[in-house]
Design a protein around this motif. Structure first.
Motif, PDB file in Angstrom:
ATOM      1  N   ARG A  22     -41.115 -19.312 -39.464  1.00  0.00           N
ATOM      2  CA  ARG A  22     -41.305 -17.882 -39.692  1.00  0.00           C
ATOM      3  C   ARG A  22     -42.781 -17.528 -39.625  1.00  0.00           C
ATOM      4  N   LEU A  51     -41.431  -7.220 -40.353  1.00  0.00           N
ATOM      5  CA  LEU A  51     -41.620  -8.500 -39.675  1.00  0.00           C
ATOM      6  C   LEU A  51     -41.948  -9.622 -40.654  1.00  0.00           C
ATOM      7  N   ASN A  55     -38.087 -12.730 -40.522  1.00  0.00           N
ATOM      8  CA  ASN A  55     -38.335 -13.090 -39.135  1.00  0.00           C
ATOM      9  C   ASN A  55     -37.961 -14.535 -38.880  1.00  0.00           C
ATOM     10  N   PHE A  57     -39.451 -17.423 -36.198  1.00  0.00           N
ATOM     11  CA  PHE A  57     -40.528 -17.611 -35.224  1.00  0.00           C
ATOM     12  C   PHE A  57     -40.990 -19.064 -35.252  1.00  0.00           C
ATOM     13  N   THR A 158     -37.310 -17.496 -31.139  1.00  0.00           N
ATOM     14  CA  THR A 158     -37.240 -16.344 -32.029  1.00  0.00           C
ATOM     15  C   THR A 158     -35.886 -15.674 -31.889  1.00  0.00           C
ATOM     16  N   THR A 162     -36.695 -10.185 -34.602  1.00  0.00           N
ATOM     17  CA  THR A 162     -38.126 -10.489 -34.639  1.00  0.00           C
ATOM     18  C   THR A 162     -38.797 -10.010 -33.359  1.00  0.00           C
ATOM     19  N   ARG A 165     -39.344  -6.237 -33.354  1.00  0.00           N
ATOM     20  CA  ARG A 165     -40.505  -5.794 -34.131  1.00  0.00           C
ATOM     21  C   ARG A 165     -41.806  -6.139 -33.411  1.00  0.00           C
TER      22      ARG A 165
END
Length: 177
Positions: A22, A51, A55, A57, A158, A162, A165
């Motif tokens: 994240r 975000l 999220n 990531f 991702t 996410t 955003r």
């Protein structure tokens, strides 16, 4: 501007747990933002807050090289490239992802045009007309999100929310004065 995840996201029942996949903090390069209207500032704040609160990531190359999140991310637009400067949980540089922005130019222009139509329509349009414009706005935004996900494919793992955003923030960085 930098936003960090609230403390409650990083703790579970008094035990420290960190979700490594994240974004923990995100910073926008203020020199990339040439003009800020109240509406743009509000959208930027909402996108940043949403975000960091929720999220998914993982920068692929950074993870392959042994870096571990949560990740600190700085977004900038320089020389027609979106730059994502990534730092790992230790604060060490974990890489830079640069994406050419030419592929986004048309969808960003369309998104700005429909947003302009939407904000003008707020003053005089009926509810069904506003709903139609808003549906078109969301559709264009979703198309831009898919473009961004395609550009990040193989570079960042991702989810759609996410990426959506991040696309909003990409748009904010493209506003011309």
């Amino acid at each position: 501007m930098t936003l960090a995840a609230p403390a409650w996201l990083c703790k579970s029942w008094g035990r420290q747990t960190m979700d490594t996949n994240r974004i923990a903090t995100i910073t926008l390069d203020e020199t990339s933002i040439l003009r800020r209207s109240e509406t743009v500032a509000r959208e930027r704040e909402v996108a940043l807050r949403d975000l960091v609160e929720d999220n998914s990531f993982t920068p692929v190359r950074a993870a392959e090289n042994g870096h571990v999140g949560p990740w600190d991310l700085k977004l900038a637009v320089r020389e027609a490239r979106l730059e994502l400067a990534i730092h790992d949980a230790k604060g060490e540089e974990a890489g830079l992802i640069a994406l050419g922005t030419t592929r986004f130019r048309r969808v960003i222009r369309e998104y700005f045009a429909i947003c302009d139509s939407y904000y003008k329509a707020l003053r005089q349009a009926s509810a069904p007309e506003l709903e139609t414009i808003d549906m078109a706005r969301r559709g264009i935004h979703d198309r831009g999100t898919r473009h961004l996900m395609d550009a990040l494919d193989g570079k960042v793992d991702t989810d759609f929310a996410t990426a959506r955003r991040l696309f909003t923030l990409l748009c904010v960085l493209h506003i011309k004065g």
